[in-house]
Write a protein that holds these residues in place. Structure first.
Motif, PDB file in Angstrom:
ATOM      1  N   ARG A 177      30.904   1.596   3.063  1.00  0.00           N
ATOM      2  CA  ARG A 177      31.480   2.650   1.885  1.00  0.00           C
ATOM      3  C   ARG A 177      32.134   3.663   2.904  1.00  0.00           C
ATOM      4  N   SER A 178      33.134   4.556   2.874  1.00  0.00           N
ATOM      5  CA  SER A 178      33.401   5.335   3.485  1.00  0.00           C
ATOM      6  C   SER A 178      32.484   6.707   3.533  1.00  0.00           C
ATOM      7  N   ARG A 179      32.416   7.503   4.372  1.00  0.00           N
ATOM      8  CA  ARG A 179      31.186   8.421   4.504  1.00  0.00           C
ATOM      9  C   ARG A 179      31.434   9.612   5.567  1.00  0.00           C
ATOM     10  N   HIS A 180      30.593  10.593   5.595  1.00  0.00           N
ATOM     11  CA  HIS A 180      30.453  11.650   6.539  1.00  0.00           C
ATOM     12  C   HIS A 180      29.102  12.002   6.829  1.00  0.00           C
ATOM     13  N   GLY A 181      28.936  12.327   8.087  1.00  0.00           N
ATOM     14  CA  GLY A 181      27.709  12.861   8.777  1.00  0.00           C
ATOM     15  C   GLY A 181      26.981  11.510   9.248  1.00  0.00           C
ATOM     16  N   HIS A 182      27.771  10.360   9.428  1.00  0.00           N
ATOM     17  CA  HIS A 182      26.919   9.237   9.985  1.00  0.00           C
ATOM     18  C   HIS A 182      27.174   9.381  11.596  1.00  0.00           C
ATOM     19  N   ARG A 183      26.520   8.574  12.089  1.00  0.00           N
ATOM     20  CA  ARG A 183      26.489   8.503  13.684  1.00  0.00           C
ATOM     21  C   ARG A 183      26.873   6.996  14.051  1.00  0.00           C
ATOM     22  N   ALA A 184      27.486   6.814  15.222  1.00  0.00           N
ATOM     23  CA  ALA A 184      27.509   5.377  15.721  1.00  0.00           C
ATOM     24  C   ALA A 184      27.369   5.718  17.151  1.00  0.00           C
ATOM     25  N   VAL A 185      26.797   4.479  17.734  1.00  0.00           N
ATOM     26  CA  VAL A 185      26.678   4.061  19.229  1.00  0.00           C
ATOM     27  C   VAL A 185      27.297   2.569  19.420  1.00  0.00           C
ATOM     28  N   ALA A 186      27.530   2.200  20.863  1.00  0.00           N
ATOM     29  CA  ALA A 186      27.779   0.986  21.197  1.00  0.00           C
ATOM     30  C   ALA A 186      26.791   0.303  21.945  1.00  0.00           C
ATOM     31  N   ILE A 187      26.707  -1.084  21.573  1.00  0.00           N
ATOM     32  CA  ILE A 187      25.848  -1.900  22.366  1.00  0.00           C
ATOM     33  C   ILE A 187      26.912  -3.056  22.886  1.00  0.00           C
ATOM     34  N   ARG A 188      27.152  -2.939  24.114  1.00  0.00           N
ATOM     35  CA  ARG A 188      28.360  -3.956  24.452  1.00  0.00           C
ATOM     36  C   ARG A 188      29.554  -3.997  23.609  1.00  0.00           C
ATOM     37  N   GLU A 189      29.985  -4.975  22.767  1.00  0.00           N
ATOM     38  CA  GLU A 189      31.077  -5.131  22.165  1.00  0.00           C
ATOM     39  C   GLU A 189      30.675  -4.650  20.576  1.00  0.00           C
TER      40      GLU A 189
ATOM     41  N   LEU B 278      10.950  10.533  14.200  1.00  0.00           N
ATOM     42  CA  LEU B 278      11.761   9.788  15.089  1.00  0.00           C
ATOM     43  C   LEU B 278      11.594   8.395  14.996  1.00  0.00           C
ATOM     44  N   TYR B 279      12.485   7.435  14.991  1.00  0.00           N
ATOM     45  CA  TYR B 279      12.686   6.253  14.766  1.00  0.00           C
ATOM     46  C   TYR B 279      13.279   5.447  15.982  1.00  0.00           C
ATOM     47  N   GLU B 280      12.669   4.307  16.271  1.00  0.00           N
ATOM     48  CA  GLU B 280      13.230   3.514  17.248  1.00  0.00           C
ATOM     49  C   GLU B 280      13.717   2.072  16.878  1.00  0.00           C
ATOM     50  N   LEU B 281      14.932   1.822  17.079  1.00  0.00           N
ATOM     51  CA  LEU B 281      15.427   0.205  16.760  1.00  0.00           C
ATOM     52  C   LEU B 281      15.659  -0.577  17.800  1.00  0.00           C
TER      53      LEU B 281
ATOM     54  N   ILE C  52      27.509   0.365  16.297  1.00  0.00           N
ATOM     55  CA  ILE C  52      26.366   0.321  15.192  1.00  0.00           C
ATOM     56  C   ILE C  52      26.568   1.603  14.669  1.00  0.00           C
ATOM     57  N   ILE C  53      26.587   1.651  13.115  1.00  0.00           N
ATOM     58  CA  ILE C  53      26.660   2.729  12.634  1.00  0.00           C
ATOM     59  C   ILE C  53      25.390   3.122  11.441  1.00  0.00           C
ATOM     60  N   PHE C  54      25.033   4.181  11.486  1.00  0.00           N
ATOM     61  CA  PHE C  54      23.611   4.386  10.688  1.00  0.00           C
ATOM     62  C   PHE C  54      23.902   5.870   9.878  1.00  0.00           C
ATOM     63  N   GLY C  55      23.561   5.872   8.623  1.00  0.00           N
ATOM     64  CA  GLY C  55      23.453   7.186   7.867  1.00  0.00           C
ATOM     65  C   GLY C  55      24.699   7.582   7.242  1.00  0.00           C
ATOM     66  N   GLY C  56      24.585   8.804   6.990  1.00  0.00           N
ATOM     67  CA  GLY C  56      25.783   9.654   6.600  1.00  0.00           C
ATOM     68  C   GLY C  56      25.810   9.614   5.041  1.00  0.00           C
ATOM     69  N   GLY C  57      26.458  10.363   4.364  1.00  0.00           N
ATOM     70  CA  GLY C  57      26.639  10.661   2.779  1.00  0.00           C
ATOM     71  C   GLY C  57      27.843  10.422   2.270  1.00  0.00           C
ATOM     72  N   ASN C  58      27.865   9.975   1.021  1.00  0.00           N
ATOM     73  CA  ASN C  58      29.102  10.207   0.163  1.00  0.00           C
ATOM     74  C   ASN C  58      28.486   9.451  -1.119  1.00  0.00           C
TER      75      ASN C  58
ATOM     76  N   GLY D 199      20.155   1.283  26.630  1.00  0.00           N
ATOM     77  CA  GLY D 199      20.096  -0.245  26.367  1.00  0.00           C
ATOM     78  C   GLY D 199      20.368  -0.809  25.460  1.00  0.00           C
ATOM     79  N   THR D 200      19.440  -1.696  24.869  1.00  0.00           N
ATOM     80  CA  THR D 200      19.458  -2.188  23.659  1.00  0.00           C
ATOM     81  C   THR D 200      18.607  -1.373  22.519  1.00  0.00           C
ATOM     82  N   ARG D 201      18.041  -0.347  22.792  1.00  0.00           N
ATOM     83  CA  ARG D 201      17.261   0.351  22.134  1.00  0.00           C
ATOM     84  C   ARG D 201      18.102   1.516  21.367  1.00  0.00           C
ATOM     85  N   ILE D 202      18.040   1.918  20.191  1.00  0.00           N
ATOM     86  CA  ILE D 202      18.333   3.095  19.562  1.00  0.00           C
ATOM     87  C   ILE D 202      17.401   4.023  18.912  1.00  0.00           C
TER      88      ILE D 202
END
Length: 354
Positions: A22-34, A101-104, A37-43, A82-85
């Motif tokens: 669902r659409s939102r704002h305040g989320h964040r994104a990173v890329a791992i290869r292709e 602080l969290y690690e994925l 990955i999007i996490f968080g945000g609010g709406n 690398g492959t951790r976020i």
């Protein structure tokens, strides 16, 4: 300006499969290869799911995450090594901010809450949102953000920060701890919802962190440089037209350019830029800073009308991520509404081949 924009071929992704977030704002994104990955945000509440978009197959999916799954957060720090976020801080509910602080481990979709050692001098970072969190080598650099001075989360007493921390990572997984580097030069003024990127010139090999814009009661458009080797802050001289003051914009490095898109900018009235709170608008403006020559180049101006929907519309609090030489932009708030309960978020996904 128009000539530069004419060479841009933004594309709106119109066909995709899978569960679209669902659409939102305040989320964040990173890329791992292709993968994006999007996490968080609010709406209508703060989102806690992890969404992934595969840019090669145009598929959205929700990975089955396990472990110490973090609560939803917005305006958090989000970096990829690398492959951790790593996820740091952010707003977990209205007026309540985090300094967890969290690690994925994205290869296994496994979350882990990590507990870095406190700095030997001073205390660890306080709970905050709108900070910048940037990775270079085995260290993350945390700058600024907004803290709530009040113990009562319903009573928001904003405190803009300009503290600076270094987080040392262990190889592959885990963290060592926070430290407070001793810096030289004038530290950037306090701010939140700014951007920070790290760039290392091919010929000089000296990593530099660049902080641009943000909010401190009013929007800013100043540029700051930190030489990571000598830990010296400076204000680089730039050429070209500096973008308007803004916050909640994005900045991404592709090649030797820092691409700045969107954000809240002052509403200009008859050529005069108004700085009164409430007179702000979202922008769809797009510019880059050549990091080798420190020259600003405008690509889409603030006043450029896009009747044909060939450009991403104005927005703030969106996410932007580089996948190879492509810049992807997704969602964000698309307009000014006095009341928080009447916010409008975009649903669209765009990319630009740079």
């Amino acid at each position: 300006m128009a000539a530069a924009a004419a060479g841009l071929s933004w594309r709106r992704v119109s066909s995709f499969t899978g569960p679209v977030p669902r659409s939102r704002h305040g989320h964040r994104a990173v890329a791992i290869r292709e993968l994006v990955i999007i996490f968080g945000g609010g709406n209508e509440g703060i989102a806690d799911e992890l969404h992934v978009y595969n840019t090669a197959t145009n598929q959205w999916f929700l990975p089955a995450v396990r472990g110490d799954i973090p609560p939803g957060c917005a305006a958090h720090g989000f970096v990829c090594d690398g492959t951790r976020i790593l996820v740091f801080g952010g707003m977990v509910e209205y007026g309540r901010y985090s300094n967890d602080l969290y690690e994925l481990q994205a290869s296994r979709w496994l979350w882990k809450k990590v507990k870095p050692q406190a700095p030997s001098t001073g205390s660890p970072p306080c709970p905050r949102l709108g900070h910048s969190f940037s990775l270079y080598g085995n260290k993350c650099y945390l700058f600024g953000g907004l803290a709530n001075e009040s113990e009562d989360s319903n009573n928001n007493v904003p405190r803009y920060l300009n503290d600076f921390y270094e987080l040392e990572l262990q190889h592959g997984s885990g963290v060592v701890g926070w430290s407070i580097p001793v810096t030289k030069g004038v530290v950037p003024s306090p701010r939140e919802s700014h951007t920070a990127i790290v760039y290392c010139r091919k010929d000089l090999g000296v990593p530099k962190m660049y902080i641009f814009g943000g909010m401190c009661g009013c929007r800013l458009n100043d540029l700051w440089e930190l030489d990571i080797e000598t830990m010296t802050w400076s204000r680089p001289e730039t050429k070209g037209t500096v973008p308007l003051p803004r916050s909640l914009h994005t900045a991404n490095v592709i090649g030797n350019k820092m691409y700045v898109f969107g954000g809240w900018v002052p509403q200009s009235a008859g050529g005069e830029i108004s700085t009164h709170d409430g007179e702000w608008k979202c922008t769809g403006s797009f510019a880059y800073l050549n990091l080798d020559t420190t020259e600003w180049i405008g690509l889409i101006s603030d006043c450029q009308e896009d009747k044909s929907n060939l450009l991403p519309g104005p927005r703030a609090g969106h996410c932007a991520v580089a996948v190879g030489t492509r810049l992807y932009i997704w969602s964000g708030r698309d307009g000014y509404r006095k009341a928080w309960n009447n916010q409008v978020c975009c649903k669209d996904l765009w990319y630009l081949d740079t």
